[in-house]
Write a protein that holds these residues in place. Sequence first.
Motif: not given
Length: 245
Positions: A61-73
């Motif tokens: 889906g939205d790469p920016d939403e995925l990036l936000r989830d990645v950064v949290q890890l």
Amino acid sequence: MPRPRVDLLVHLRLSNEASGAAGERDALFRLDEAMDNRFGEEYDGNDVGEGEFLVHLVPRGDPDELLRDVVQLIPNELLRTGSYATVRTSGGDEDLERVVPLAGEPWREADVKVREPLSFGMVTGGQCADNKGLRDYLDLVWKRARELPNRSQGAASLIVIWYVGGDISSPDQQRERVKIEIRSEQVLGSTVEIPREVAASANPAKLVAEALARVLEASEVLVKRRKLGWNTSEIRTAVEALTQS
């Protein structure tokens, strides 16, 4: 008209210009496992070397939403100054790339650099007696690889990262993965995973030669399947030179 492919690449700056410190690599292995568990098929693996840990994801889906989830890890200690992400959209005759800073000004290598046709990096799940023979043999192969001439203009190159299992962590199975690393520079990337028990029991020279042969074949298939038109002949020559008896 086919939908453009979107890749999310997260570049984490390491503590040195090689593959990072031992404790740092252990933390990166834990991050790798967490991402694999969290994102499943969207997570396409990682590469370590040349001063960075590169995470590759293929957003559904939205790469920016995925990036936000990645950064949290990502633990704070791994988010060093200079770390950044790129959102790469592949389609038509040109790839579009958008840079997203994660910690200060993005640190990026020069867009054009001299490369060898075949280069290596290694991460281990802990150094132990079981993987010492393979590690020592890979060191010898790398020294020979550095003596190879640089690739010629217009030729592709291949970066192979060896993940050798040890007493801290180990791959579940032996496998090789190949992907397009830097499209603009005609660079392919591969990860070779060697479980601890395989490293302990296999003949190092035979194991390396067979793994490189499979990586080479997969690389050539990828180039053909994606209709890249890259010249991989110098990669083949380098593999043959390093694995000949």
